[in-house]
Design a protein around this motif. Structure first.
Motif, PDB file in Angstrom:
ATOM      1  N   UNK A  27       0.855  -1.190   0.000  1.00  0.00           N
ATOM      2  CA  UNK A  27       0.000   0.000   0.000  1.00  0.00           C
ATOM      3  C   UNK A  27       0.892   1.242   0.000  1.00  0.00           C
ATOM      4  N   UNK A  28       0.290   2.408   0.005  1.00  0.00           N
ATOM      5  CA  UNK A  28       1.054   3.653  -0.092  1.00  0.00           C
ATOM      6  C   UNK A  28       1.916   3.876   1.150  1.00  0.00           C
ATOM      7  N   UNK A  29       2.980   4.612   0.959  1.00  0.00           N
ATOM      8  CA  UNK A  29       3.960   4.892   2.008  1.00  0.00           C
ATOM      9  C   UNK A  29       3.960   6.385   2.288  1.00  0.00           C
ATOM     10  N   UNK A  30       3.932   6.748   3.561  1.00  0.00           N
ATOM     11  CA  UNK A  30       4.013   8.156   3.961  1.00  0.00           C
ATOM     12  C   UNK A  30       5.448   8.487   4.336  1.00  0.00           C
ATOM     13  N   UNK A  31       5.979   9.551   3.738  1.00  0.00           N
ATOM     14  CA  UNK A  31       7.315  10.040   4.086  1.00  0.00           C
ATOM     15  C   UNK A  31       7.145  11.418   4.692  1.00  0.00           C
ATOM     16  N   UNK A  46      10.121  15.718  -2.850  1.00  0.00           N
ATOM     17  CA  UNK A  46       9.025  15.337  -3.741  1.00  0.00           C
ATOM     18  C   UNK A  46       9.549  14.598  -4.968  1.00  0.00           C
ATOM     19  N   UNK A  47      10.656  15.088  -5.514  1.00  0.00           N
ATOM     20  CA  UNK A  47      11.234  14.416  -6.665  1.00  0.00           C
ATOM     21  C   UNK A  47      11.703  13.009  -6.333  1.00  0.00           C
ATOM     22  N   UNK A  48      12.338  12.852  -5.183  1.00  0.00           N
ATOM     23  CA  UNK A  48      12.838  11.543  -4.766  1.00  0.00           C
ATOM     24  C   UNK A  48      11.676  10.604  -4.452  1.00  0.00           C
ATOM     25  N   UNK A  49      10.648  11.092  -3.751  1.00  0.00           N
ATOM     26  CA  UNK A  49       9.496  10.245  -3.414  1.00  0.00           C
ATOM     27  C   UNK A  49       8.794   9.744  -4.673  1.00  0.00           C
ATOM     28  N   UNK A  50       8.632  10.616  -5.647  1.00  0.00           N
ATOM     29  CA  UNK A  50       7.957  10.221  -6.894  1.00  0.00           C
ATOM     30  C   UNK A  50       8.744   9.122  -7.592  1.00  0.00           C
ATOM     31  N   UNK A  51      10.065   9.276  -7.637  1.00  0.00           N
ATOM     32  CA  UNK A  51      10.906   8.270  -8.316  1.00  0.00           C
ATOM     33  C   UNK A  51      10.943   6.971  -7.519  1.00  0.00           C
ATOM     34  N   UNK A  52      10.966   7.041  -6.191  1.00  0.00           N
ATOM     35  CA  UNK A  52      10.909   5.834  -5.369  1.00  0.00           C
ATOM     36  C   UNK A  52       9.604   5.083  -5.580  1.00  0.00           C
ATOM     37  N   UNK A  53       8.504   5.825  -5.708  1.00  0.00           N
ATOM     38  CA  UNK A  53       7.211   5.198  -5.918  1.00  0.00           C
ATOM     39  C   UNK A  53       7.187   4.361  -7.182  1.00  0.00           C
ATOM     40  N   UNK A  56       9.073   1.155  -6.475  1.00  0.00           N
ATOM     41  CA  UNK A  56       8.407   0.247  -5.532  1.00  0.00           C
ATOM     42  C   UNK A  56       7.034  -0.223  -6.013  1.00  0.00           C
ATOM     43  N   UNK A  57       6.504   0.443  -7.015  1.00  0.00           N
ATOM     44  CA  UNK A  57       5.180   0.070  -7.497  1.00  0.00           C
ATOM     45  C   UNK A  57       4.055   0.506  -6.589  1.00  0.00           C
ATOM     46  N   UNK A  58       4.321   1.460  -5.710  1.00  0.00           N
ATOM     47  CA  UNK A  58       3.307   2.007  -4.807  1.00  0.00           C
ATOM     48  C   UNK A  58       3.495   3.520  -4.710  1.00  0.00           C
ATOM     49  N   UNK A  59       2.441   4.227  -4.332  1.00  0.00           N
ATOM     50  CA  UNK A  59       2.535   5.670  -4.162  1.00  0.00           C
ATOM     51  C   UNK A  59       3.338   5.995  -2.905  1.00  0.00           C
ATOM     52  N   UNK A  60       4.295   6.884  -3.051  1.00  0.00           N
ATOM     53  CA  UNK A  60       5.068   7.371  -1.907  1.00  0.00           C
ATOM     54  C   UNK A  60       4.689   8.839  -1.713  1.00  0.00           C
ATOM     55  N   UNK A  61       3.975   9.117  -0.643  1.00  0.00           N
ATOM     56  CA  UNK A  61       3.376  10.438  -0.414  1.00  0.00           C
ATOM     57  C   UNK A  61       4.230  11.231   0.569  1.00  0.00           C
ATOM     58  N   UNK A  62       4.632  12.438   0.174  1.00  0.00           N
ATOM     59  CA  UNK A  62       5.358  13.316   1.086  1.00  0.00           C
ATOM     60  C   UNK A  62       4.368  14.097   1.937  1.00  0.00           C
ATOM     61  N   UNK A  85       5.798   1.726   6.479  1.00  0.00           N
ATOM     62  CA  UNK A  85       4.791   2.586   5.859  1.00  0.00           C
ATOM     63  C   UNK A  85       4.824   4.027   6.381  1.00  0.00           C
ATOM     64  N   UNK A  86       5.710   4.301   7.325  1.00  0.00           N
ATOM     65  CA  UNK A  86       5.941   5.668   7.797  1.00  0.00           C
ATOM     66  C   UNK A  86       7.442   5.876   7.864  1.00  0.00           C
ATOM     67  N   UNK A  87       7.950   6.720   6.974  1.00  0.00           N
ATOM     68  CA  UNK A  87       9.380   6.980   6.892  1.00  0.00           C
ATOM     69  C   UNK A  87       9.636   8.476   7.083  1.00  0.00           C
ATOM     70  N   UNK A  88      10.895   8.843   7.167  1.00  0.00           N
ATOM     71  CA  UNK A  88      11.283  10.228   7.468  1.00  0.00           C
ATOM     72  C   UNK A  88      12.352  10.711   6.515  1.00  0.00           C
ATOM     73  N   UNK A  89      12.135  11.904   5.966  1.00  0.00           N
ATOM     74  CA  UNK A  89      13.210  12.627   5.297  1.00  0.00           C
ATOM     75  C   UNK A  89      13.906  13.449   6.383  1.00  0.00           C
ATOM     76  N   UNK A  90      14.880  12.821   7.024  1.00  0.00           N
ATOM     77  CA  UNK A  90      15.602  13.494   8.103  1.00  0.00           C
ATOM     78  C   UNK A  90      16.718  14.361   7.547  1.00  0.00           C
TER      79      UNK A  90
END
Length: 320
Positions: A27-31, A46-53, A56-62, A85-90
């Protein structure tokens, strides 16, 4: 009987957990990001999350969760379930907050978060108002020594990385300049353009227009390596050996994030940070995407926590 049933069920549960980790993500991942929309961190994330999605074949939402020097986002991830499913751009604040604002959580990011990989590094331009008679860092140092306490240097706020770069420069060069903290980099840059302050460290993409217009004069870059957007600008390390002050960003998960998820997320992150189109887009903003695995991010966090912590203590820096 209950204990016996639990023991018999345990071996059956383990493969199910393993399968869930192998299937991640389903399912989708929250960053989470501890900064508001707009700005370099938001743009790069946003650019990195879109490319990661895509990888991974799933939506990565910032999700922007600003507040408390990024502690709102940092803490939310540290307290999240370690299911990927909950990650951090630290960012660099993870290395700064423990010494500058020890009451903020997580108090020990090395323990409370799981490093996944590096995202980017961005350097700062040391630039001055044209009224300052210096065209090199060495000339600026000489002028500051001849005029102690007469040069005002701005920053985007006490404890910001560009402020700490100034404090590192001031300590390493042995000069007496006045720090003027602002609420953000934009008003400080306006005052630098107007000559109300004489210098500051600005992110490349922020300094570049002022330098090109001749409103300010660039003297050096704060990283050991040159910046692609300003290739002729020498590193400050050429004048002050080993000087290296940058803002960095990395991807983290909660403590206890399973190794298979770390590996899969790390692979998707590498797909993003090595994507030629994304690299070119980020370079236009003065951002150098960085490829580095979980060990590299862990090392960066440990080294910068030590470096900035020592500087904060030695210079007795306190939050505003």
């Amino acid at each position: 009987m209950t204990t016996r049933r639990a023991l018999l069920a345990a071996p059956l549960a383990l493969p199910a957990v393993a399968r869930a980790q192998e299937a991640w993500p389903t399912r989708s991942i929250a960053v989470l990001l501890g900064y508001p929309p707009a700005g370099v961190t938001d743009f790069a994330s946003r650019g990195v999350c879109e490319r990661m999605g895509r990888a991974l074949g799933q939506t990565v939402v910032l999700e922007n969760r600003p507040g408390a020097a990024t502690a709102v986002a940092n803490t939310a991830v540290a307290q999240a379930r370690p299911d990927g499913y909950t990650l951090l751009m630290g960012t660099s604040t993870l290395a700064i907050n423990p010494a500058l604002q020890p009451a903020l959580t997580p108090r020990d990011p090395m323990r409370d978060l799981t490093p996944i990989g590096m995202v980017f590094r961005t350097a700062f331009v040391l630039h001055v108002h044209p009224s300052v008679p210096a065209t090199t860092p060495a000339e600026l140092i000489a002028y500051a020594k001849a005029n102690p306490g007469k040069l005002n240097f701005g920053s985007s706020g006490t404890g910001a990385v560009n402020h700490l770069c100034l404090e590192l420069f001031r300590a390493r060069a042995g000069i007496d300049v006045v720090h003027v903290p602002y609420r953000g980099g934009a008003p400080a840059l306006l005052d630098l353009r107007a000559g109300r302050i004489q210098g500051m460290f600005n992110a490349v993409q922020e300094a570049l227009p002022a330098v090109r217009e001749g409103a300010t004069r660039a003297l050096a870059i704060s990283s050991k390596e040159r910046a692609a957007a300003m290739p002729d600008l020498p590193p400050l390390a050429d004048t002050l050996a080993d000087f290296d002050g940058v803002f960095w960003q990395g991807l983290f998960g909660p403590a206890g994030l399973p190794a298979p998820i770390v590996a899969r997320a790390g692979a998707a992150l590498r797909d993003a940070t090595t994507d030629p189109a994304l690299i070119a887009r980020m370079a236009e903003q003065g951002v150098a995407l960085t490829t580095g695995d979980d060990a590299a991010l862990r090392r960066t966090l440990a080294e910068e926590t030590q470096m900035w912590g020592r500087l904060i203590r030695e210079q007795n820096i306190r939050p505003e």
